[in-house]
Motif scaffolding. Structure first.
Motif, PDB file in Angstrom:
ATOM      1  N   LYS A   5       0.674  -1.106   0.012  1.00  0.00           N
ATOM      2  CA  LYS A   5      -0.063  -0.030   0.108  1.00  0.00           C
ATOM      3  C   LYS A   5       0.846   1.285  -0.070  1.00  0.00           C
ATOM      4  CE  LYS A   5      -4.162   1.733   2.270  1.00  0.00           C
ATOM      5  NZ  LYS A   5      -5.351   1.636   3.343  1.00  0.00           N
ATOM      6  N   ILE A   6       2.129   1.163   0.630  1.00  0.00           N
ATOM      7  CA  ILE A   6       3.103   2.434   0.573  1.00  0.00           C
ATOM      8  C   ILE A   6       3.944   2.474  -0.687  1.00  0.00           C
ATOM      9  CG2 ILE A   6       4.726   3.172   2.130  1.00  0.00           C
ATOM     10  CD1 ILE A   6       2.067   3.208   3.543  1.00  0.00           C
ATOM     11  N   TYR A   7       4.115   1.405  -1.513  1.00  0.00           N
ATOM     12  CA  TYR A   7       4.653   1.444  -2.727  1.00  0.00           C
ATOM     13  C   TYR A   7       4.595   2.812  -3.386  1.00  0.00           C
ATOM     14  CZ  TYR A   7       6.184  -3.312  -2.690  1.00  0.00           C
ATOM     15  OH  TYR A   7       6.859  -4.602  -2.137  1.00  0.00           O
ATOM     16  N   PRO A   8       3.446   3.172  -3.836  1.00  0.00           N
ATOM     17  CA  PRO A   8       3.348   4.417  -4.508  1.00  0.00           C
ATOM     18  C   PRO A   8       3.781   5.784  -3.919  1.00  0.00           C
ATOM     19  CG  PRO A   8       1.393   3.205  -4.821  1.00  0.00           C
ATOM     20  CD  PRO A   8       2.079   2.576  -3.660  1.00  0.00           C
ATOM     21  N   LEU A   9       3.659   5.889  -2.342  1.00  0.00           N
ATOM     22  CA  LEU A   9       3.780   6.721  -1.696  1.00  0.00           C
ATOM     23  C   LEU A   9       5.689   6.729  -1.572  1.00  0.00           C
ATOM     24  CD1 LEU A   9       1.207   6.648   1.180  1.00  0.00           C
ATOM     25  CD2 LEU A   9       1.364   8.036  -0.874  1.00  0.00           C
ATOM     26  N   ASN A  10       6.111   5.456  -1.397  1.00  0.00           N
ATOM     27  CA  ASN A  10       7.445   5.561  -1.457  1.00  0.00           C
ATOM     28  C   ASN A  10       8.264   6.087  -2.686  1.00  0.00           C
ATOM     29  OD1 ASN A  10       9.787   4.267   0.487  1.00  0.00           O
ATOM     30  ND2 ASN A  10      10.057   2.971  -1.250  1.00  0.00           N
ATOM     31  N   ALA A  11       7.744   5.900  -3.655  1.00  0.00           N
ATOM     32  CA  ALA A  11       8.253   6.333  -4.886  1.00  0.00           C
ATOM     33  C   ALA A  11       8.181   7.731  -4.904  1.00  0.00           C
ATOM     34  CB  ALA A  11       7.552   6.057  -6.228  1.00  0.00           C
ATOM     35  N   VAL A  12       7.126   8.407  -4.039  1.00  0.00           N
ATOM     36  CA  VAL A  12       6.831   9.773  -4.556  1.00  0.00           C
ATOM     37  C   VAL A  12       7.864  10.346  -3.272  1.00  0.00           C
ATOM     38  CG1 VAL A  12       5.228  11.862  -3.499  1.00  0.00           C
ATOM     39  CG2 VAL A  12       4.559   9.798  -4.984  1.00  0.00           C
ATOM     40  N   ARG A  13       8.089   9.687  -2.374  1.00  0.00           N
ATOM     41  CA  ARG A  13       9.228  10.247  -1.550  1.00  0.00           C
ATOM     42  C   ARG A  13      10.458  10.542  -2.049  1.00  0.00           C
ATOM     43  NH1 ARG A  13       9.154   8.154   4.027  1.00  0.00           N
ATOM     44  NH2 ARG A  13       8.075   6.325   3.254  1.00  0.00           N
ATOM     45  N   PHE A  14      10.928   9.704  -3.139  1.00  0.00           N
ATOM     46  CA  PHE A  14      12.128  10.038  -3.777  1.00  0.00           C
ATOM     47  C   PHE A  14      11.844  11.271  -4.694  1.00  0.00           C
ATOM     48  CE2 PHE A  14      14.007   9.779  -8.283  1.00  0.00           C
ATOM     49  CZ  PHE A  14      15.081   9.815  -8.054  1.00  0.00           C
ATOM     50  N   PHE A  15      10.921  11.527  -5.320  1.00  0.00           N
ATOM     51  CA  PHE A  15      10.883  12.903  -6.022  1.00  0.00           C
ATOM     52  C   PHE A  15      10.931  13.943  -4.999  1.00  0.00           C
ATOM     53  CE2 PHE A  15       8.626   9.882  -9.175  1.00  0.00           C
ATOM     54  CZ  PHE A  15       9.615   9.920 -10.090  1.00  0.00           C
ATOM     55  N   ALA A  16      10.330  13.710  -3.991  1.00  0.00           N
ATOM     56  CA  ALA A  16      10.256  14.805  -2.884  1.00  0.00           C
ATOM     57  C   ALA A  16      11.683  15.294  -2.359  1.00  0.00           C
ATOM     58  CB  ALA A  16       9.566  14.442  -1.747  1.00  0.00           C
ATOM     59  N   ALA A  17      12.594  13.859  -2.347  1.00  0.00           N
ATOM     60  CA  ALA A  17      13.761  14.352  -1.799  1.00  0.00           C
ATOM     61  C   ALA A  17      14.807  14.710  -2.933  1.00  0.00           C
ATOM     62  CB  ALA A  17      14.451  12.786  -1.633  1.00  0.00           C
ATOM     63  N   LEU A  18      14.465  14.342  -4.284  1.00  0.00           N
ATOM     64  CA  LEU A  18      15.041  14.912  -5.437  1.00  0.00           C
ATOM     65  C   LEU A  18      14.779  16.476  -5.603  1.00  0.00           C
ATOM     66  CD1 LEU A  18      16.932  13.870  -7.706  1.00  0.00           C
ATOM     67  CD2 LEU A  18      14.804  13.797  -9.196  1.00  0.00           C
ATOM     68  N   LEU A  19      13.674  16.804  -5.181  1.00  0.00           N
ATOM     69  CA  LEU A  19      13.191  18.242  -5.292  1.00  0.00           C
ATOM     70  C   LEU A  19      14.154  19.073  -3.992  1.00  0.00           C
ATOM     71  CD1 LEU A  19       9.649  17.921  -6.208  1.00  0.00           C
ATOM     72  CD2 LEU A  19      11.474  19.007  -7.476  1.00  0.00           C
ATOM     73  N   SER A 286      -3.015   5.829  -2.288  1.00  0.00           N
ATOM     74  CA  SER A 286      -3.357   4.589  -1.442  1.00  0.00           C
ATOM     75  C   SER A 286      -4.828   4.263  -1.221  1.00  0.00           C
ATOM     76  CB  SER A 286      -2.617   4.919   0.035  1.00  0.00           C
ATOM     77  OG  SER A 286      -3.619   5.972   0.366  1.00  0.00           O
ATOM     78  N   ALA A 287      -5.447   5.147  -1.679  1.00  0.00           N
ATOM     79  CA  ALA A 287      -7.055   4.599  -1.781  1.00  0.00           C
ATOM     80  C   ALA A 287      -7.540   3.728  -2.673  1.00  0.00           C
ATOM     81  CB  ALA A 287      -7.863   5.717  -1.504  1.00  0.00           C
ATOM     82  N   ALA A 288      -7.073   3.656  -3.916  1.00  0.00           N
ATOM     83  CA  ALA A 288      -7.506   2.932  -5.066  1.00  0.00           C
ATOM     84  C   ALA A 288      -6.458   2.783  -6.043  1.00  0.00           C
ATOM     85  CB  ALA A 288      -8.792   3.690  -5.542  1.00  0.00           C
ATOM     86  N   SER A 289      -6.559   1.813  -6.892  1.00  0.00           N
ATOM     87  CA  SER A 289      -5.610   1.300  -7.847  1.00  0.00           C
ATOM     88  C   SER A 289      -6.013   2.456  -9.027  1.00  0.00           C
ATOM     89  CB  SER A 289      -5.589   0.192  -8.419  1.00  0.00           C
ATOM     90  OG  SER A 289      -4.952  -0.070  -9.266  1.00  0.00           O
ATOM     91  N   THR A 290      -4.850   3.315  -9.437  1.00  0.00           N
ATOM     92  CA  THR A 290      -4.979   4.425 -10.436  1.00  0.00           C
ATOM     93  C   THR A 290      -3.917   4.295 -11.666  1.00  0.00           C
ATOM     94  OG1 THR A 290      -3.862   6.168  -9.389  1.00  0.00           O
ATOM     95  CG2 THR A 290      -6.434   5.844  -9.074  1.00  0.00           C
ATOM     96  N   PRO A 291      -3.898   4.599 -12.550  1.00  0.00           N
ATOM     97  CA  PRO A 291      -2.698   4.755 -13.507  1.00  0.00           C
ATOM     98  C   PRO A 291      -1.438   5.440 -12.912  1.00  0.00           C
ATOM     99  CG  PRO A 291      -4.801   5.263 -14.812  1.00  0.00           C
ATOM    100  CD  PRO A 291      -5.089   5.555 -13.305  1.00  0.00           C
ATOM    101  N   ALA A 292      -1.692   6.416 -12.180  1.00  0.00           N
ATOM    102  CA  ALA A 292      -0.539   6.928 -11.134  1.00  0.00           C
ATOM    103  C   ALA A 292      -0.183   6.116 -10.244  1.00  0.00           C
ATOM    104  CB  ALA A 292      -0.968   8.434 -10.774  1.00  0.00           C
ATOM    105  N   SER A 293      -0.861   5.467  -9.604  1.00  0.00           N
ATOM    106  CA  SER A 293      -0.414   4.707  -8.379  1.00  0.00           C
ATOM    107  C   SER A 293       0.130   3.472  -9.093  1.00  0.00           C
ATOM    108  CB  SER A 293      -1.467   4.335  -7.363  1.00  0.00           C
ATOM    109  OG  SER A 293      -2.485   3.553  -8.145  1.00  0.00           O
TER     110      SER A 293
END
Length: 386
Positions: A5-19, A286-293
């Motif tokens: 459930k955290i996989y998409p958010l874990n990836a977003v964490r990378f982009f936040a750190a990159l910024l 995290s609430a639903a499976s979407t193309p972005a997630s």
């Protein structure tokens, strides 16, 4: 292991750190970037649009959310020893390593100014509270070794609060949950804006207490999701609903860039003002499976997300190394980014993970010896008899 459930958010964490990396480096490698975009624009707005300096607030909301899923969802008492051992093993080894590697720069500066004896004393007086994760409580005097490390001081404070604060907030449901969320956000922001003229934006940005409400909102997002899943008559979140919330969150984030100068203060977003937007990001992914997630669940993005903690800690020391050798031409910028990302992956898989596993193993073995000393003694005796 990261829950799926955290996989998409874990990836977003990378982009936040990159910024965050971009914010701390673009002005050195791309000195004409800001003036090329808008010479007359307010510098704070330029820095925000280029560097996304509020990534740390996203980290704090996500920290409250992910810790709640890991430790509160089963609604059992938190094993505080196990909790603190796990958090220590996760963040402290790399933190201490980077701190030690960065300290010689401070030492050289203090020796040049004060001489050998006094320089060593002053360096030790700064290093010790940094090693104890206390630097953000007195940033003007102590936040002198690897400045991004201040957020780890705040996280340590959140960890101390989590067993009691998280358990208390996890009991909320229905209207009480929403009232508490509103009170935390409005009350936290009221405190921030009331204190701003009294202590200044610099101290306010780093002081851990003024970020606690942001962390707590992450706990409440997890609690709300948990309550929805418990309902027998619940309706599944549709992909279009999650996508809509994600789109609104992105729009709100982009809109905050031109609105920044209207606050007429430095760094208006650094203390969780955009926390509801970050909550929207977390919920929508995290609430639903979407193309972005689904895209963010790609193995390579999950791997980059795993290295985001190291990327956040090491990018500034590596930037200083590039500056020392004069490698600051625009052509060097992609090399700098690649080096930081590559080292962050090496750190996660070949340093952080082995050390964390070893520390947890040592903790578990020591705990078993304390709980069952007679069994341990008997085992040692049987081995010696053989």
């Amino acid at each position: 292991m990261v829950p799926k459930k955290i996989y998409p958010l874990n990836a977003v964490r990378f982009f936040a750190a990159l910024l965050v990396l971009f914010h701390h480096s673009e002005r050195f490698f791309l000195p004409n970037a800001a003036s090329g975009i808008s010479p007359s624009a307010n510098q704070d707005a330029i820095d925000f649009s280029l560097g996304f300096r509020v990534s740390v607030s996203f980290f704090f909301v996500l920290s409250g959310y992910s810790l709640s899923l890991a430790y509160l969802r089963k609604e059992k008492p938190i094993d505080t020893r196990k909790f603190f051992a796990a958090r220590f093993a996760r963040i402290y080894p790399l933190y201490l390593l980077v701190l030690v590697l960065c300290t010689p720069v401070l030492l050289a500066d203090k020796l040049q100014i004060h001489g050998m004896a006094l320089g060593l004393v002053k360096t030790a007086a700064i290093f010790t509270p940094n090693a104890a994760l206390l630097q953000a409580w007195y940033p003007a005097k102590l936040l002198l070794i690897n400045r991004p490390s201040w957020s780890l001081c705040a996280e340590a404070f959140f960890y101390c609060c989590f067993p009691s604060l998280g358990t208390l907030l996890w009991k909320l449901r229905g209207r009480g949950l929403w009232i508490s969320a509103l009170a935390l956000y409005v009350g936290g922001q009221a405190l921030v804006w009331w204190m701003r003229p009294l202590i200044g934006s610099y101290t306010l940005t780093f002081f851990p207490l003024f970020h606690l409400s942001t962390f707590a909102l992450g706990i409440l997002v997890a609690r709300w999701q948990s309550l929805r899943q418990e309902r027998i008559d619940r309706t599944e979140v549709q992909a279009w609903q999650a996508t809509l919330v994600l789109g609104l969150s992105v729009a709100g984030l982009l809109l905050s860039v031109p609105l920044g100068p209207l606050f007429h203060v430095d760094q208006p977003y650094d203390n969780g003002l955009l926390a509801p937007i970050f909550a929207g990001f977390i919920w929508s992914l995290s609430a639903a499976s979407t193309p972005a997630s689904r895209w963010l669940c790609g193995k390579w993005l999950v791997a980059l997300g795993n290295g985001s903690f190291a990327l956040y800690l090491i990018h500034l020391p590596i930037r200083n190394l590039f500056l020392h050798f004069g490698w600051v031409a625009p052509a060097c910028y992609p090399i700098y980014v690649i080096v930081c990302v590559a080292l962050s992956l090496v750190s996660f898989y070949y340093f952080e993970t082995p050390v964390r596993q070893w520390l947890i193993k040592q903790f578990d073995e020591r705990r078993r010896r304390n709980i069952f000393p007679e069994l341990t003694t008997a085992r040692v005796g049987s081995i010696s008899d053989q």
